[in-house]
Design a protein around this motif. Structure first.
Motif, PDB file in Angstrom:
ATOM      1  N   SER A 133     -16.551 -19.485   1.279  1.00 44.39           N
ATOM      2  CA  SER A 133     -17.620 -19.924   2.172  1.00 44.39           C
ATOM      3  C   SER A 133     -18.893 -19.119   1.955  1.00 44.39           C
TER       4      SER A 133
ATOM      5  N   LYS B 247     -20.952 -16.088   6.728  1.00 46.99           N
ATOM      6  CA  LYS B 247     -21.275 -16.675   8.035  1.00 46.99           C
ATOM      7  C   LYS B 247     -22.478 -16.018   8.692  1.00 46.99           C
ATOM      8  N   ASP B 248     -22.769 -14.771   8.341  1.00 43.39           N
ATOM      9  CA  ASP B 248     -23.900 -14.072   8.961  1.00 43.39           C
ATOM     10  C   ASP B 248     -25.124 -14.035   8.058  1.00 43.39           C
TER      11      ASP B 248
ATOM     12  N   PRO C  57     -23.077 -22.405   7.383  1.00 45.84           N
ATOM     13  CA  PRO C  57     -22.932 -21.517   8.550  1.00 45.84           C
ATOM     14  C   PRO C  57     -24.014 -21.766   9.591  1.00 45.84           C
ATOM     15  N   SER C  58     -23.659 -21.673  10.835  1.00 45.48           N
ATOM     16  CA  SER C  58     -24.613 -21.935  11.920  1.00 45.48           C
ATOM     17  C   SER C  58     -25.762 -20.936  11.919  1.00 45.48           C
ATOM     18  N   SER C  59     -25.488 -19.727  11.423  1.00 41.46           N
ATOM     19  CA  SER C  59     -26.548 -18.702  11.422  1.00 41.46           C
ATOM     20  C   SER C  59     -27.674 -19.050  10.464  1.00 41.46           C
TER      21      SER C  59
END
Length: 903
Positions: A346, A349-350, A372-374
């Motif tokens: 992936s 995420k950060d 990723p939402s970030s």
């Protein structure tokens, strides 16, 4: 010497009525030598003509500074008589010939600067007589031969600049003896062999550059052990191999490490993380690898580099999972390049922690998982390219937070079935959107029409359905790819009103009804509609059945007849005055036959161009005032061209501002008509058989490039105020009846008012400066306008002109830009990347005739042109070649080509 510039001349006060020690630029001695000239400081005095040999009679002269003028001819050997001379600076002129051997007799010289001229021949062997010399600057000339071994015998030298010449052979081993050397630049030559290990002994060295040569070999393990003051190292675009040594950590002050486009292998040593001042790490285009977690350790150590701005790891052999520590890298990061590897797992995420990121290149890897939402925190992001991965899930609505995005490429992934979120309309700066080969479904969101800067929309091979009428509102759209979806309904006739649209692919959908026959629909080679079984009508070339409901067509005349008030510009010459007096009596509508298709010349983002039908002397640009920023474009063009005058700039004849018969605003600009069209039309002729005769030989291409360089030099340095064109490209280079090039379309131009290489932010920050493929990378990172941006675009123009490939050509190697394509080609065979017409007609004819010498010289010219294009399109704006130096190099190439003709 003579002076030019002001009406009276820059040296008007140099006359017998005043004491010569009071003349501007003349410095005399003290009381004992009141009449002795000690210095001539005349840099940037706009001087022209040859250097006088009588300068050699100023026997007390200590400084002779004549930089940044227009001096021509050879350097007089009589300057060697100046035994007291300490500083000789003749840089940035047009001096030719060889460097006089006699200069070595001025043994008190501490500074010898001859850079940015047109000097040729070999570097004199006897310069080792200059024992006091601290600065030797011969860069950006045409010097040839080998670097003399005698340059190793300059005990006081601190700066040695030999870049951008034609030097070949090995780097002398003795250069490692210079214990005081601070800077050594040998880049952009034809040097070969290995870097001498002795250079690792120069502990004082802070700047080292050998990029763009043919050097090979490895970096010794202990190469950096003594280079504690090294700050910048450029070794890119050579043939180095082997490992990057761990001793790199000893260069603790290093801020720039550029090793791209070589054959380095192994892993990136984690010791790079000890370089606390590192701002730029670029190793793209090598054979570096990472697979296991330990191979990725360098990412974790790089978190110590708090000032890191650029991280380039693309086009290598990195595999495995990107460590989570990637998200802990410096918040100063602006550009991250991970493209063309085999990275899996992936996206961290950060990643949103990298809040200042502007360019993120992830394409052509094996990333999985969702976005990723970030990612939504990256509000400065201008370019996100994550195509050709295995990213899944739906496209999150938070994509709308990335309001600065210019290019969004998510094509060829595994995004699951789901619609494109309506928040896409928040991306007001979006120019390019790729979402092809995914599983997007639902209708194209109506909010997409709010992306008024969108030029390229690529959504083929999805499951989209419904109508496409919303796309008719995208007035700047140039290419639309929607094939292999489930789109239905009639093809909107209003798509034909999109004058910028040059390619439309609607094939293999469910469209039905009549195909329009206006605009792009009148060119069968520009549209693709096969695979839609229920279409009818259209132009005959489409070979569709007639529509049963088709009614006889009425002949439509241009409905909006402007009642014009023409603001006639002041006449420039008598011929133009005559043209104005005879032409302005006609109405523009009559002159262009109602702006008919027969008189249509072309269109751009803000206007359509028509020729005057009777004499073909003028062209009329009618502004598309419904297009956002069109009025600002009109004002910019008028303001930029109001006071400039140059043979290689398009000329405004008149400006018309009025209303049509419906009361709508009407604005038009009238120019000289360029009968030979644009450079783009010659480099990329249509495929309809009408212009197959178009061909430019190498001499013509160089002449055109020289014309454009003259225009830019005038705009940047010699006009009433510096002007940045901001949209240099082949379609804006227009050719008159004599094939003289004129730069046109000043709709994005900006008059620059501040000092320095960069200028203030544009007041129109919502507009992308330039065209995709030509626009300078810094424009995507904050829209900072400068003359350096024009030089980048011009560099791409050179590469396009010589290679015959557009900067957005899909035929380039996957993931390669045009610049990278050329760089790689120069390592292999230059004729393989030159325009096929040049290779097949010019070069092969010479080979068949047995003229090997002519063939080699022509190939050398191609190499020089490609290198010039690469030099102009450097990523760092300050590294780009200024226009006046471009002119010098092109003159050298032109002279070489003329020599071929005379052989």
């Amino acid at each position: 010497m003579m002076s030019v510039g002001s009406p009276e001349g820059s040296l008007a006060s140099w006359n017998t009525t005043s004491w010569y020690c009071s003349w501007p630029g003349v410095i005399c001695g003290g009381r004992r030598h009141l009449e002795r000239v000690l210095a001539l400081q005349l840099s940037s005095y706009n001087l022209s003509g040859p250097l006088s040999p009588f300068l050699g009679n100023l026997s007390f002269l200590k400084k002779l500074e004549l930089a940044n003028n227009h001096l021509v001819g050879q350097i007089p050997p009589e300057l060697g008589r100046l035994v007291r001379l300490q500083v000789l600076n003749l840089s940035r002129n047009y001096l030719q010939g060889s460097i006089p051997v006699a200069l070595a007799e001025s043994t008190n010289l501490t500074t010898l600067v001859l850079s940015h001229n047109q000097l040729q021949g070999e570097i004199p062997m006897n310069l080792n007589a200059l024992k006091n010399l601290e600065m030797l600057d011969f860069q950006d000339n045409g010097l040839s031969g080998q670097i003399p071994q005698s340059l190793a015998d300059l005990p006081a030298v601190q700066f040695m600049y030999l870049s951008c010449n034609r030097l070949l052979g090995d780097i002398p081993h003795g250069l490692g003896n210079h214990s005081n050397l601070l800077a050594l630049t040998l880049d952009n030559n034809m040097l070969s062999g290995a870097i001498p290990s002795s250079l690792g002994n120069i502990s004082s060295l802070s700047n080292f550059s050998v990029q763009h040569n043919m050097l090979s070999g490895t970096i010794p393990p202990n190469a950096f052990s003594n280079l504690v003051h090294l700050q910048r190292i450029f070794m890119d675009s050579n043939q180095f191999h082997g490992h990057i040594p761990a001793s790199i950590a000893n260069a603790s002050n290093l801020s720039v490490l550029q090793l791209l486009s070589n054959f380095f292998s192994g892993s990136v040593p984690p010791e790079v993380g000890r370089l606390r001042n590192l701002r730029w790490l670029q190793v793209t285009g090598n054979l570096l690898h990472a697979k296991e977690s330990r191979d990725w350790e360098f990412i974790t150590t790089l978190t110590n580099c708090s000032g890191l701005e650029t991280l380039g790891l693309g086009l290598n052999k990195f595999e495995g999972i990107l460590p989570g520590s990637f998200a802990n890298l410096s918040t100063s990061l602006v550009s991250v390049i991970l493209a063309s590897n085999k990275i899996s797992g992936s996206i961290p995420k950060d990643i949103g922690n990298l809040i200042n990121l502007q360019n993120l290149f992830l394409y052509e890897n094996s990333f999985t998982g969702t976005l990723p939402s970030s990612l939504s925190k990256l509000t400065n992001l201008a370019v996100l390219q994550a195509d050709r991965n295995k990213i899944s899930g739906s496209l999150p609505w938070t994509i709308g937070n990335l309001t600065q995005l210019i290019s969004l490429n998510l094509g060829m992934n595994a995004f699951s079935e789901g619609s494109i979120p309506p928040q896409i309309g928040n991306l007001k700066n979006l120019v390019v959107f790729h979402g092809e080969s995914n599983k997007f479904s639902g209708e194209i969101p109506a909010t997409l029409s709010e992306c008024q800067l969108l030029q390229y929309l690529v959504l083929q091979n999805n499951f989209l359905n419904g109508s496409i009428s919303v796309l008719s509102k995208l007035k700047g759209l140039e290419a639309l790819y929607l094939s292999r979806n489930n789109l239905s309904g009639q093809i909107p006739k209003s798509l034909g009103d999109l004058s910028a649209l040059h390619y439309l692919d609607l094939s293999f959908n469910l469209f039905s009804g009549e195909v329009p026959n206006i605009g792009i629909f009148t060119n069968s080679t520009a549209i693709s509609i096969q695979g839609n079984r229920n279409l009818c009508g259209g132009i005959p070339d489409l070979h569709l059945p007639p529509c049963s409901s088709l009614l006889p067509k009425k002949i439509h005349k241009f409905p909006l007849v402007p009642v014009l008030t023409c603001l006639i510009a002041a006449p420039f010459v008598l011929v133009l005055l005559y043209r104005l007096l005879t032409w302005h009596k006609k109405e523009l509508v009559k002159a262009t036959d109602g702006f008919s298709a027969n008189n249509f010349v072309g269109s751009g983002s803000f206007g359509s161009v028509y020729k005057e039908r009777t004499t073909n002397l003028v062209a009329v640009k009618v502004l598309k005032l419904q297009t956002p920023k069109a009025h600002e474009s009109f004002m910019s063009e008028c303001e930029a061209l109001r006071t400039v005058r140059h043979r290689n700039l398009i000329k405004i004849i008149t400006v018309c501002s009025s209303t049509d018969n419906r009361g709508n605003d009407f604005k038009a600009i009238v120019y000289d008509f360029m009968s030979n069209g644009s450079l783009e039309s010659w480099l990329h002729p249509d495929t309809d058989g009408q212009v197959e005769h178009k061909y430019l030989n190498l001499h013509q291409r160089v002449a055109i490039l020289l014309d454009v360089a003259y225009a830019l030099d005038y705009l940047h340095c010699h006009g009433p105020a510096p002007i940045a064109h901001c949209d240099v490209k082949s379609s804006n280079v227009l050719l008159d009846s004599n094939m003289v090039a004129h730069v046109g379309d000043f709709g994005l131009a900006r008059i620059l008012v501040d000092d320095g290489s960069f200028y203030r932010h544009s007041t129109s920050s919502m507009v992308l400066r330039g065209t995709i493929g030509y626009a300078a990378p810094e424009y995507g990172a904050g829209n900072m306008v400068s003359t350096n941006g024009d030089i980048y675009s011009y560099g791409i123009l050179i590469l396009e002109t010589v290679s015959g490939k557009r900067p957005t050509d899909g035929g380039l190697r996957q993931g390669f830009s045009l610049r990278e394509y050329v760089e790689q080609g120069l390592l292999d065979k230059v004729t393989d990347i030159a325009d096929m017409q040049l290779s097949s007609l010019d070069l092969e004819n010479e080979l068949r005739s047995g003229n090997d010498s002519s063939y080699k010289r022509r190939v050398d010219c191609l190499v020089s042109l490609f290198r010039l294009g690469i030099s102009c399109s450097q990523e760092l704006p300050s590294s780009r070649t200024p226009a006046r130096d471009i002119i010098k190099e092109l003159h050298t190439i032109k002279e070489s080509l003329n020599g071929i003709q005379n052989m």
